[in-house]
Design an enzyme around this catalytic site. Structure first.
Site, short mmCIF file in Angstrom:
data_model
loop_
_atom_site.label_atom_id
_atom_site.label_comp_id
_atom_site.label_asym_id
_atom_site.label_seq_id
_atom_site.Cartn_x
_atom_site.Cartn_y
_atom_site.Cartn_z
N GLU A 1 -1.63 -7.02 7.52
CA GLU A 1 -0.35 -6.75 8.00
C GLU A 1 -0.37 -7.65 9.20
O GLU A 1 -1.29 -8.16 9.77
CB GLU A 1 -0.13 -5.36 8.51
CG GLU A 1 1.03 -5.21 8.97
CD GLU A 1 2.49 -5.30 8.27
OE1 GLU A 1 2.49 -6.53 8.07
OE2 GLU A 1 3.18 -4.47 7.66
N HIS B 1 0.72 -5.35 2.36
CA HIS B 1 1.40 -4.78 3.39
C HIS B 1 2.83 -5.26 3.35
O HIS B 1 3.19 -6.55 2.83
CB HIS B 1 0.83 -5.03 4.69
CG HIS B 1 -0.51 -4.75 4.91
ND1 HIS B 1 -1.13 -3.50 5.18
CD2 HIS B 1 -2.05 -5.25 4.46
CE1 HIS B 1 -2.32 -3.36 4.84
NE2 HIS B 1 -2.74 -4.53 4.60
N ARG C 1 -5.87 1.16 4.28
CA ARG C 1 -4.75 1.53 3.57
C ARG C 1 -4.59 0.78 2.15
O ARG C 1 -4.06 1.20 1.23
CB ARG C 1 -3.81 1.65 4.31
CG ARG C 1 -3.18 0.33 4.91
CD ARG C 1 -2.09 0.91 6.11
NE ARG C 1 -1.47 -0.08 6.79
CZ ARG C 1 -1.95 -0.87 7.81
NH1 ARG C 1 -3.27 -0.38 8.36
NH2 ARG C 1 -1.25 -2.04 8.42
N HIS D 1 0.86 -1.16 0.12
CA HIS D 1 -0.03 0.04 -0.02
C HIS D 1 0.77 1.34 0.04
O HIS D 1 2.04 1.21 0.34
CB HIS D 1 -0.99 -0.11 1.31
CG HIS D 1 -0.15 0.04 2.40
ND1 HIS D 1 0.39 1.11 3.12
CD2 HIS D 1 0.15 -1.16 3.44
CE1 HIS D 1 1.04 0.92 4.21
NE2 HIS D 1 0.76 -0.52 4.41
#
Length: 308
Positions: free
Chosen positions: A81, A186, A54, A3
């Site tokens: 993440e 991520h 995100r 991201h």
């Protein structure tokens, strides 16, 4: 692709499952990535993201910028993440000062080290426990309270094999339009995935860094789900970064800055005398400013005044 830059990235804070927004720079990064997709003629048939904003925002903005905002987007928590446990929301710098940099770096970069678990007293505990995105996890062993990279890899490889590769092969066989699928996730989920794809050793994964919003791709054998690349050795990064001539410099600079932020710091002996003005603008007299501007514009005439 990772991201774009998030609010916690720029503040150097352990993010994990915190649902933070992109910074203005992160929005630009996502848009630039989409422009590169377009200029390179990439055609996507599906996009996979985590359930964190995100990642979703980066995916949508890049696809929209590429002119394919209509592409199906599949969101899966397994692309989230790594959950940083009790470290989540803390400053990386100050945590290193309090607990020792060596210990904190081991939690951050090593494969097996798991950070302290998030306890009910943690400010983020209830926010995650009560988040509707994870309601199904409560009946399936509960929501994780902290992960090592090894823990993260298990779920990432799971979604890669049973969803992304499987669905991609099915779509290709059924003649779905598009040559590629896009995965937006991520730093640690992508580190875990490329460790699996490239068969990178545990001791080497600590040195792998994924810059924000710089896309890279793999050619995958649809029958085996393995990387097709005869030029690079197994155990090394075999992904190929994607860029066009207009964005190449920007991407390369961001990659270098991500790998070594101090690369851009100047030492005293790097600063030449002409780089710094000895007088501020307010200290320059009217006469000096007029003389300087006259010389500047006289030596660089505008097209309207240039003699032919």
């Amino acid at each position: 692709m990772r991201h774009g830059e998030s609010e916690f990235n720029t503040a150097n804070i352990f993010t994990g499952w915190c649902d933070v927004a992109l910074t203005p720079r992160g929005v630009v990064e996502a848009t630039e990535a989409g422009q590169v997709f377009l200029s390179c003629g990439l055609r996507f048939r599906k996009c996979y993201t985590s359930v964190l904003s995100r990642s979703i925002s980066t995916a949508f903005r890049s696809l929209e910028s590429a002119g394919v905002g209509w592409v199906d987007m599949v969101k899966d928590w397994r692309l989230n993440e790594r959950h940083y446990g009790a470290l989540q929301g803390l400053s990386k710098e100050r945590t290193g000062e309090r607990l020792g940099r060596e210990k904190v770096m081991k939690w951050r970069r090593s494969f097996f080290a798991r950070p302290p678990s998030m306890e009910p007293s943690h400010p983020h505990y209830d926010m995650i426990e009560n988040d509707l995105r994870y309601r199904k996890l409560k009946g399936d062993g509960g929501i994780t309270k902290g992960e090592s990279l090894e823990d993260t890899q298990k779920r990432v490889v799971g979604v890669w094999e049973d969803t992304i590769v499987k669905d991609s092969c099915k779509d290709a066989d059924e003649g779905e339009e598009g040559d590629c699928v896009l995965v937006v996730a991520h730093a640690n989920t992508l580190r875990a995935l490329l460790m699996h794809l490239d068969e990178i050793e545990v001791d080497d994964i600590e040195d792998v860094n994924i810059p924000t919003a710089v896309p890279f791709y793999y050619d995958i054998d649809k029958n085996t789900g393995k990387v097709v690349d005869e030029k690079k050795e197994v155990g090394t990064f075999r992904g190929k970064f994607i860029y066009d001539d207009l964005k190449k410099r920007s991407f390369l600079e961001r990659r270098r800055a991500a790998q070594d932020p101090w690369l851009w710091a100047l030492r005293d002996d790097d600063v030449e005398e002409g780089m710094l003005n000895k007088k501020s603008l307010n200290e320059i007299s009217i006469e000096e400013e007029a003389s300087r501007n006259t010389k500047l514009f006289a030596s660089n005439p505008s097209p309207a005044t240039k003699k032919v």
